[in-house]
Design a protein around this motif. Sequence first.
Motif, PDB file in Angstrom:
ATOM      1  N   GLU A 110      52.240  65.071  38.399  1.00 59.11           N
ATOM      2  CA  GLU A 110      53.583  64.888  38.942  1.00 59.11           C
ATOM      3  C   GLU A 110      54.616  65.627  38.096  1.00 59.11           C
ATOM      4  O   GLU A 110      55.714  65.936  38.581  1.00 59.11           O
ATOM      5  CB  GLU A 110      53.937  63.403  39.012  1.00 59.11           C
ATOM      6  N   THR A 121      52.114  62.881  29.857  1.00 58.54           N
ATOM      7  CA  THR A 121      51.784  61.646  30.567  1.00 58.54           C
ATOM      8  C   THR A 121      52.800  60.555  30.252  1.00 58.54           C
ATOM      9  O   THR A 121      53.366  59.929  31.154  1.00 58.54           O
ATOM     10  CB  THR A 121      50.371  61.172  30.203  1.00 58.54           C
ATOM     11  N   ARG A 145      53.112  51.222  40.982  1.00 55.44           N
ATOM     12  CA  ARG A 145      52.746  52.556  41.470  1.00 55.44           C
ATOM     13  C   ARG A 145      51.732  53.199  40.545  1.00 55.44           C
ATOM     14  O   ARG A 145      51.618  52.848  39.369  1.00 55.44           O
ATOM     15  CB  ARG A 145      53.979  53.457  41.597  1.00 55.44           C
ATOM     16  N   THR A 146      50.974  54.121  41.104  1.00 55.78           N
ATOM     17  CA  THR A 146      50.078  54.947  40.301  1.00 55.78           C
ATOM     18  C   THR A 146      50.821  56.194  39.836  1.00 55.78           C
ATOM     19  O   THR A 146      51.885  56.548  40.361  1.00 55.78           O
ATOM     20  CB  THR A 146      48.846  55.358  41.111  1.00 55.78           C
ATOM     21  N   TYR A 147      50.255  56.851  38.835  1.00 58.37           N
ATOM     22  CA  TYR A 147      50.908  58.036  38.269  1.00 58.37           C
ATOM     23  C   TYR A 147      49.856  58.945  37.665  1.00 58.37           C
ATOM     24  O   TYR A 147      48.915  58.475  37.015  1.00 58.37           O
ATOM     25  CB  TYR A 147      51.911  57.627  37.180  1.00 58.37           C
ATOM     26  N   THR A 148      49.999  60.238  37.869  1.00 57.92           N
ATOM     27  CA  THR A 148      49.217  61.228  37.126  1.00 57.92           C
ATOM     28  C   THR A 148      50.164  62.268  36.551  1.00 57.92           C
ATOM     29  O   THR A 148      51.257  62.505  37.083  1.00 57.92           O
ATOM     30  CB  THR A 148      48.175  61.956  37.998  1.00 57.92           C
ATOM     31  N   ALA A 168      55.768  59.469  32.926  1.00 52.41           N
ATOM     32  CA  ALA A 168      55.733  58.146  33.540  1.00 52.41           C
ATOM     33  C   ALA A 168      56.957  57.323  33.153  1.00 52.41           C
ATOM     34  O   ALA A 168      57.587  56.678  33.993  1.00 52.41           O
ATOM     35  CB  ALA A 168      54.458  57.417  33.137  1.00 52.41           C
ATOM     36  N   VAL A 223      59.610  59.237  36.017  1.00 52.96           N
ATOM     37  CA  VAL A 223      59.213  58.402  37.153  1.00 52.96           C
ATOM     38  C   VAL A 223      59.845  57.020  37.087  1.00 52.96           C
ATOM     39  O   VAL A 223      60.457  56.554  38.048  1.00 52.96           O
ATOM     40  CB  VAL A 223      57.678  58.301  37.221  1.00 52.96           C
ATOM     41  N   TRP A 225      48.497  54.377  34.992  1.00 48.57           N
ATOM     42  CA  TRP A 225      48.199  55.780  34.689  1.00 48.57           C
ATOM     43  C   TRP A 225      46.732  55.991  34.322  1.00 48.57           C
ATOM     44  O   TRP A 225      46.340  57.065  33.890  1.00 48.57           O
ATOM     45  CB  TRP A 225      49.119  56.341  33.621  1.00 48.57           C
ATOM     46  N   VAL A 227      53.358  50.651  36.016  1.00 50.31           N
ATOM     47  CA  VAL A 227      52.904  52.014  36.270  1.00 50.31           C
ATOM     48  C   VAL A 227      51.447  52.111  35.824  1.00 50.31           C
ATOM     49  O   VAL A 227      51.132  51.879  34.658  1.00 50.31           O
ATOM     50  CB  VAL A 227      53.758  53.062  35.523  1.00 50.31           C
ATOM     51  N   ARG A 257      60.924  68.991  36.398  1.00 49.96           N
ATOM     52  CA  ARG A 257      60.412  67.952  35.518  1.00 49.96           C
ATOM     53  C   ARG A 257      59.690  68.549  34.320  1.00 49.96           C
ATOM     54  O   ARG A 257      59.808  68.056  33.194  1.00 49.96           O
ATOM     55  CB  ARG A 257      59.459  67.040  36.298  1.00 49.96           C
TER      56      ARG A 257
END
Length: 332
Positions: A273, A133, A267-270, A137, A141, A244, A242, A280
């Motif tokens: 991704e 995570t 932005r959102t993030y999980t 992120a 990202v 999360w 970000v 990645r």
Amino acid sequence: MARVVRFHEIGGPEVLRLEDLEIGEPGPGEVRIRVDAIGVNRAEALFRSGLYIERAKHLPSTLGNEAAGVIEAAGPGVAGFEEGQAVSVVPSFSHNDYGVYAERAIVPASALLPRAEGVDAVTGSAVWMPWLTAYGAMVEVAGMRAGDVAVVTAASSSVGLAAIQTADRLGATPVAVTRTRDKRRRLLQEGAAEVIVSDEEDVAGRVLEVTGGRGAEFVFDAVAGPGVADLARAVAPDGTIVLWGAQSGLPTPYPGFDLGMPALNMRTYTMLEITRDPGRMRRATAFVTSGLRTGSLRPVVDRLFPLEEVVEAHRYMESGTRFGKIVITVAH
């Protein structure tokens, strides 16, 4: 037969039941593992209570997607793993499809990583969700670099602590945000350059003070809700928030217009991704593995609970008093 945790209704920790079930044999692309330790995450509490980004599609439902154990059997088409091998289960699948809160569990082989020599089961179950995570992120990202300032909310959570260590390793400056003063000293010990106590201090004002008025290049926020409007005041021009997590449970505004339309990214993030992108995931695995080897990354485990005390483990998760990761251990 194996003991498996399931819930038959949506609700609080008390809905979790430990039941004897037949596990069966793994199918194509699957393995059966003997589970030795289970990483407990907030996502599971949210899924159990019907508040997660996905809902339980059927009841009773299993739970959990982060663990460490040993492979007992491999299904057709599984390559690169063998019986008796120590592995970690990486959270890359839905709680609706598989669950590792159990003595034994069937999981997709694609969710396995070999456990390096010297990495015990507790560590192997505590490291992957937080660092996939945080690294995902921050690096993959957001593109954080040395010299950047990163504000980390919910800093005493396992992800928050992973974010602090990740920023330190990259040469960035981690600024930890925590609600109460009692965790301040430990956050500094874990690598935070500054700690802001949100119940007592103006978070945006303190970030601007720490950065000489420039603001932070990145804010990594696990709370969301109305508080992002204040956090946005502390973001440097062309900086990024970000999101999360959504611990507040409240609607989250986009504050750019109210602030006069600054160059603000949000932005959102999980973690999916990362885990569902081979390139990645390869880079993230290398980052975490080398960090464990050199000692620059180290999971902070707050408490261990036996499988029989899964209800108590979830109650502790929801108490908000933990510092780091909760791990459930399984005796065989």
